[in-house]
Design an enzyme around this catalytic site. Sequence first.
Site, PDB file in Angstrom:
ATOM      1  NE  ARG A 211     -87.570   5.275  -3.179  1.00 41.64           N
ATOM      2  CZ  ARG A 211     -88.298   4.650  -3.547  1.00 41.64           C
ATOM      3  NH1 ARG A 211     -89.030   3.278  -3.814  1.00 41.64           N
ATOM      4  NH2 ARG A 211     -88.979   5.137  -4.707  1.00 41.64           N
ATOM      5  CE  LYS A 235     -89.629   8.446  -0.093  1.00 44.62           C
ATOM      6  NZ  LYS A 235     -88.692   9.274  -0.762  1.00 44.62           N
ATOM      7  CG  HIS A 303     -80.530   9.214  -2.739  1.00 45.05           C
ATOM      8  ND1 HIS A 303     -81.450   7.498  -3.203  1.00 45.05           N
ATOM      9  CD2 HIS A 303     -81.676   9.274  -4.004  1.00 45.05           C
ATOM     10  CE1 HIS A 303     -83.228   7.791  -3.656  1.00 45.05           C
ATOM     11  NE2 HIS A 303     -82.791   9.539  -4.017  1.00 45.05           N
ATOM     12  NE  ARG A 306     -84.544   4.573  -6.160  1.00 46.22           N
ATOM     13  CZ  ARG A 306     -85.542   3.688  -6.777  1.00 46.22           C
ATOM     14  NH1 ARG A 306     -85.070   2.579  -5.967  1.00 46.22           N
ATOM     15  NH2 ARG A 306     -86.740   4.134  -6.887  1.00 46.22           N
ATOM     16  CG  HIS A 330     -89.166   4.992 -11.183  1.00 47.61           C
ATOM     17  ND1 HIS A 330     -87.498   5.076 -11.928  1.00 47.61           N
ATOM     18  CD2 HIS A 330     -88.394   5.619  -9.511  1.00 47.61           C
ATOM     19  CE1 HIS A 330     -86.546   5.617 -11.182  1.00 47.61           C
ATOM     20  NE2 HIS A 330     -86.919   5.994  -9.880  1.00 47.61           N
ATOM     21  CE1 TYR A 339     -81.359   7.841 -10.938  1.00 47.25           C
ATOM     22  CE2 TYR A 339     -83.406   7.678 -12.100  1.00 47.25           C
ATOM     23  CZ  TYR A 339     -82.794   7.589 -10.844  1.00 47.25           C
ATOM     24  OH  TYR A 339     -83.386   7.764  -9.697  1.00 47.25           O
TER      25      TYR A 339
END
Length: 379
Positions: A211, A235, A303, A306, A330, A339
């Site tokens: 990130r 994060k 972003h 990413r 994740h 994705y």
Amino acid sequence: MVEGAVPSLPWMVVDAANREIEAVSRYLRDLYLGDVSPLTCRSYGHDLLRWFRLLWSVDVGWQQATEAEVATLVGWLRTARNPQRQRHREGGYAAGSVNPKTGKPTLAAGYAPATIAHNLSVVHGFYAFHRHFGLGPLVNPVPESKSRRAALAHTSPIERPRPFRRARLRPKVQPRQPRAIPDPQWAELFAQMRCVRDQALLACYVSSGARATELLGIQLSDIDWTTGRLWVISKGTRLRQAVPTSPEALAYLAGYLDQAGLPEPGEPVWRTRRGPARPLSYWAARRILQRAADQLGANWTLHDLRHTAATRMARDQALTLVEVQTILRHAHITTTALYTAVGLDDLLDKLAEHYQRPSEPARWSQSYDADDISAVFGD
């Protein structure tokens, strides 16, 4: 919103007379003691400041608020213009339009449905917190969805999630779709980088999938040159975790450090190039990408880098989805699975072949009589 005066309260909300709103401070302090980040407290504080401004305008105390004030808040958010969307550059695209080069829509002029839903959730949590201590109205002014609570009360990972209705006044929030940069546009974007620092920054972003703020915080001791890893503060967990990076990105990074010099111990690797050396902030890194995107007529963001890394990994047949989930950190594999979706841009070549391919005439089995087929379907 102002910074808090004590360590247990990083941000607080004050009124027009610069007086602290104690009810909000108690709620934000409870959140912070519950191990949320200071930025989360700041975000919740802005939502509560918007709520209290509405109450002040209609001359209603926060303890006397009802669903009518919540409906007023939602109605205002759905019709008002967002001040953050009123920036306009000459030759830029109108708010809410689609960028023809990237196919990515620009932000609308008003408040997004996700912003409205977040504001309602914050106000609901604020009143639930005070009701726990016997303060405020007995009924939460923000409507709840009983079917949603029942559907989420007991869930099994092997069962399909049960559908539920949205609570009253809640907007429809569409799930975010991945927005990876196509390889030709990535090459154009990378060619717009003006210095080795910017090239190293983008190469690290797109190879690690980190990130924006995570990568900007790495120090010299966080770079593992031997195994090709970077250690970032994640994060969500705020733990120091390893992310991979490519040999090409490490080569750019080594060239940047050779040119700019090594940072002081404890200082971030990424620094400004003009004036006294300062850590490169998120807004400065964002501006680097904006300048390059403006030259190309695109609207890519940090972003999106990413998303690009995640899409490339998820579509690599040599990597399993669980492995990609580990790299991207994740919490749920369903987030990683987003994705793997194929976008329309990925099908343009196949569609071009489809349109050029002549249609094949219908063929029927020899067991059918030709007269019967003609009678049913026509000549």
